[in-house]
Design a protein around this motif. Structure first.
Motif, PDB file in Angstrom:
ATOM      1  N   GLY A  71     -10.594 -14.180  52.433  1.00 13.97           N
ATOM      2  CA  GLY A  71      -9.160 -13.980  52.203  1.00 13.97           C
ATOM      3  C   GLY A  71      -8.812 -13.963  50.727  1.00 13.97           C
ATOM      4  O   GLY A  71      -8.024 -13.137  50.270  1.00 13.97           O
ATOM      5  N   LYS A  72      -9.437 -14.865  49.971  1.00 12.63           N
ATOM      6  CA  LYS A  72      -9.169 -14.920  48.527  1.00 12.63           C
ATOM      7  C   LYS A  72      -9.645 -13.641  47.836  1.00 12.63           C
ATOM      8  O   LYS A  72      -8.977 -13.123  46.947  1.00 12.63           O
ATOM      9  CB  LYS A  72      -9.874 -16.135  47.907  1.00 12.63           C
ATOM     10  CG  LYS A  72      -9.153 -17.437  48.168  1.00 12.63           C
ATOM     11  CD  LYS A  72      -9.955 -18.602  47.588  1.00 12.63           C
ATOM     12  CE  LYS A  72      -9.275 -19.923  47.888  1.00 12.63           C
ATOM     13  NZ  LYS A  72     -10.046 -21.069  47.384  1.00 12.63           N
ATOM     14  N   ILE A  73     -10.817 -13.174  48.256  1.00 12.79           N
ATOM     15  CA  ILE A  73     -11.332 -11.931  47.660  1.00 12.79           C
ATOM     16  C   ILE A  73     -10.366 -10.791  47.981  1.00 12.79           C
ATOM     17  O   ILE A  73      -9.993 -10.010  47.109  1.00 12.79           O
ATOM     18  CB  ILE A  73     -12.748 -11.587  48.204  1.00 12.79           C
ATOM     19  CG1 ILE A  73     -13.756 -12.649  47.779  1.00 12.79           C
ATOM     20  CG2 ILE A  73     -13.194 -10.224  47.721  1.00 12.79           C
ATOM     21  CD1 ILE A  73     -15.157 -12.443  48.350  1.00 12.79           C
ATOM     22  N   THR A  74      -9.951 -10.700  49.246  1.00 12.60           N
ATOM     23  CA  THR A  74      -9.049  -9.618  49.651  1.00 12.60           C
ATOM     24  C   THR A  74      -7.756  -9.673  48.841  1.00 12.60           C
ATOM     25  O   THR A  74      -7.269  -8.653  48.347  1.00 12.60           O
ATOM     26  CB  THR A  74      -8.705  -9.749  51.157  1.00 12.60           C
ATOM     27  OG1 THR A  74      -9.909  -9.840  51.892  1.00 12.60           O
ATOM     28  CG2 THR A  74      -7.916  -8.554  51.651  1.00 12.60           C
ATOM     29  N   ARG A  75      -7.212 -10.878  48.713  1.00  9.96           N
ATOM     30  CA  ARG A  75      -5.942 -11.025  47.989  1.00  9.96           C
ATOM     31  C   ARG A  75      -6.099 -10.579  46.539  1.00  9.96           C
ATOM     32  O   ARG A  75      -5.262  -9.858  46.007  1.00  9.96           O
ATOM     33  CB  ARG A  75      -5.501 -12.488  48.057  1.00  9.96           C
ATOM     34  CG  ARG A  75      -4.133 -12.744  47.440  1.00  9.96           C
ATOM     35  CD  ARG A  75      -3.750 -14.201  47.636  1.00  9.96           C
ATOM     36  NE  ARG A  75      -2.463 -14.512  47.059  1.00  9.96           N
ATOM     37  CZ  ARG A  75      -2.278 -14.925  45.807  1.00  9.96           C
ATOM     38  NH1 ARG A  75      -3.316 -15.046  45.012  1.00  9.96           N
ATOM     39  NH2 ARG A  75      -1.061 -15.205  45.366  1.00  9.96           N
ATOM     40  N   ASN A  76      -7.187 -11.022  45.899  1.00 17.26           N
ATOM     41  CA  ASN A  76      -7.446 -10.640  44.515  1.00 17.26           C
ATOM     42  C   ASN A  76      -7.567  -9.136  44.351  1.00 17.26           C
ATOM     43  O   ASN A  76      -6.989  -8.541  43.441  1.00 17.26           O
ATOM     44  CB  ASN A  76      -8.758 -11.279  44.057  1.00 17.26           C
ATOM     45  CG  ASN A  76      -8.513 -12.416  43.096  1.00 17.26           C
ATOM     46  OD1 ASN A  76      -7.470 -12.473  42.465  1.00 17.26           O
ATOM     47  ND2 ASN A  76      -9.458 -13.318  42.996  1.00 17.26           N
ATOM     48  N   LEU A  77      -8.352  -8.528  45.240  1.00 16.86           N
ATOM     49  CA  LEU A  77      -8.559  -7.079  45.159  1.00 16.86           C
ATOM     50  C   LEU A  77      -7.260  -6.335  45.412  1.00 16.86           C
ATOM     51  O   LEU A  77      -6.942  -5.366  44.721  1.00 16.86           O
ATOM     52  CB  LEU A  77      -9.619  -6.630  46.175  1.00 16.86           C
ATOM     53  CG  LEU A  77     -11.065  -7.076  45.913  1.00 16.86           C
ATOM     54  CD1 LEU A  77     -11.970  -6.652  47.057  1.00 16.86           C
ATOM     55  CD2 LEU A  77     -11.585  -6.464  44.614  1.00 16.86           C
ATOM     56  N   ALA A  78      -6.505  -6.793  46.402  1.00 19.71           N
ATOM     57  CA  ALA A  78      -5.250  -6.105  46.738  1.00 19.71           C
ATOM     58  C   ALA A  78      -4.261  -6.211  45.581  1.00 19.71           C
ATOM     59  O   ALA A  78      -3.597  -5.225  45.231  1.00 19.71           O
ATOM     60  CB  ALA A  78      -4.660  -6.702  48.009  1.00 19.71           C
TER      61      ALA A  78
END
Lengths: 186, 359
Positions: A71-78
């Motif tokens: 989730g953290k990776i997704t949030r950062n990328l988004a």
């Protein structure tokens, strides 16, 4: 499949790790990406990039909780995608609205001597959210971590929109006071 | 920008709080991952098409049992040294992926794009090959005609457009792949196309380590891409330019070991080799690894094959490998760097060269 089994597959460089991550957390990651990007194609791409990044990070990383790790990776990328898009076309998008709201939390310059680093700021935020009631904490994180709209938060929790807005406003104000008291300069 | 800094700092908030605020997907209803939608659509097609077909087909298929049996005999006798010279002609049905995921069925066709079928490559349209007792999966790998062997059969491929729910058929031929056992992989060539696609049987049965070596001709085809040694949870050593004989010898020396069907524990690889088996598996992601507690693990095309070589031999192999190879030690630190796609990482790798390794 348990998280530790999926992580073990990453360690073995078994591509099934990605398949298992997608199966278990694809929907969750897509939700996070879509809440920020509001675009199906961009969100799918963002989620796919999440798996690539996870593949490149594990090993050496060994996340205990895979959902929040992904989730953290997704949030950062988004956020990164959105920032790039916003740079090209300034407009009334999720990021600019959220940033505008967060401006209220920034302590006044006189309240501290030095700018703090990201790690210290995160620690302060952790301390702050602990002081919140469960309900206010949930609303705060759904808005500023999951980047959900006020309407979505209201629907999700069976609240009125005005209740959500009021909670967010008070939490932002409390955060500003908390950061000032702690001497945190952003 | 200060607000952005605050937003970024929030990313690393404790997992406990992120989890607590995790939205319940069911209430949202409208945001559904594409994969689930496709799976649900497949399920609808399965119910609408396959069930009536199952009821109808048995009587229609009964007379065809004989040719199917003779085909299986051909394959068996080939293994005993009698080469089949006649091409066996059999009808093979290709199916699109069917997953019986029943959630999120509502409105699936609203989200699928009208031209999604046209956008698929031909091997994706007909992504499964049912042949004899095997189901071969499309691998998206293409090979040249020179890598193909004998023609195995003419086939009729079937695939379903999930948007229109129309079923299409396509004539195709299947060939063996040189030096690869037909039980593991075949090449599919569709009519009016000159391309050959590799389809793999992911549940190919390998009774022993030796069968893996034999069916994939690893003595000729094995390539070792990288090696990795896990010292502990945060320290890894990476090895490059490893001679394939290191892995091949390990497999051949244990050729008589039988596969364990149900290992009792979660296995962790202590020394791991990333391998490829060109031309059928040209990419990374397949591995051979050894664990200090005595296991040999072979991951081929998403399937893990587990063998027990014994604690003593496993450690002997690991120690011998470490003594004879120079690696690059990777150590996790807490520094912050900007990496992939501009995103920030909190834990990073510092490369420390050890044992005289030069990248």
């Amino acid at each position: 499949m348990e998280d530790r089994e999926i992580v073990a597959l990453y360690f073995e460089r078994n591509e099934k790790a990605i398949e298992a991550s997608e199966k278990k957390y694809g929907k969750y990651c897509f939700f996070i990406a879509h809440s920020i990007l509001r675009n199906k194609e961009d969100s799918e791409e963002c989620v796919n990039d999440t798996y690539i990044k996870a593949w490149n990070s594990i090993p050496p990383k060994k996340p205990e909780k895979l959902s929040t790790f992904l989730g953290k990776i997704t949030r950062n990328l988004a956020l990164d995608i959105l920032e790039k898009k916003s740079a090209k076309k300034r407009g009334n998008n999720t990021l600019s609205v959220v940033l505008e709201e967060l401006h209220e939390c920034i302590p006044s310059p006189s309240s501290a001597e030095n700018e703090v680093d990201q790690k210290f700021l995160t620690e302060s935020l952790n301390c702050f959210v602990k002081t919140l009631s469960e309900e206010n904490r949930k609303i705060f994180l759904q808005r500023y971590w999951y980047m959900m709209s006020v309407k979505e938060i209201a629907q999700q929790n069976d609240f009125t929109e005005s209740k959500v807005k009021m909670s967010l406003m008070r939490t932002r104000e409390n955060l500003r006071i908390f950061l000032e008291k702690e001497g945190v300069q952003i | 920008m200060k607000e952005k800094k605050l937003l970024d700092a929030l990313n690393e908030i404790e997992d406990e709080f992120i989890n607590e605020a995790k939205p319940e997907m069911k209430k949202k209803g409208k945001i559904i991952s594409f994969r689930w939608i496709v799976a649900a659509a497949c399920f609808i097609v399965l119910v609408c098409v396959a069930v009536p077909l199952i009821q109808y087909l048995p009587s229609q298929l009964a007379p065809r049992e004989e040719p199917t049996s003779s085909k299986e005999e051909n394959i068996t006798t080939k293994g005993e040294g009698i080469e089949a010279t006649e091409e066996s002609v059999t009808e093979i049905i290709f199916e699109t992926e069917i997953q019986a995921e029943t959630t999120a069925i509502d409105g699936v066709c609203d989200i699928l794009e009208k031209d999604y079928w046209e956008k698929l490559d031909i091997n994706q349209q007909y992504c499964y090959a049912l042949f004899g007792k095997n189901t071969y999966d499309n691998t998206n790998t293409e090979i040249s005609a020179s890598h193909t062997g004998r023609k195995i059969a003419d086939i009729t491929a079937k695939g379903t457009d999930l948007y229109s729910k129309k079923t299409y058929t396509k004539d195709a031929e299947i060939f063996s792949v040189k030096s690869i056992d037909e039980d593991f992989a075949v090449a599919v060539k569709f009519k009016e196309s000159s391309r050959y696609f590799v389809y793999i049987n992911p549940v190919c049965n390998f009774e022993t380590v030796g069968e893996i070596v034999e069916k994939l001709s690893l003595d000729k085809n094995l390539k070792v891409l990288d090696g990795l040694y896990r010292e502990d949870d945060v320290s890894l050593t990476k090895y490059k330019s490893i001679d394939s004989s290191v892995v091949l010898d390990l497999l051949v020396n244990n050729k008589n070991l039988e596969e364990l069907k149900e290992p009792a524990e979660i296995l962790q690889s202590d020394v791991l080799f990333e391998i490829s088996v060109p031309p059928v598996i040209p990419s990374a992601g397949n591995t051979v690894s050894v664990s200090k507690n005595g296991y040999l693990l072979v991951n081929i095309f998403y399937m893990q094959h587990i063998f027990f070589i014994g604690k003593e031999e496993a450690n002997e192999f690991i120690n011998s490998f470490l003594e004879n190879h120079k690696g690059q030690k990777l150590v996790a630190t807490t520094e912050q760097h900007i990496v992939y796609n501009g995103a920030k990482e909190d834990v990073f790798i510092t490369e420390v060269y050890s044992n005289g390794y030069k990248p």
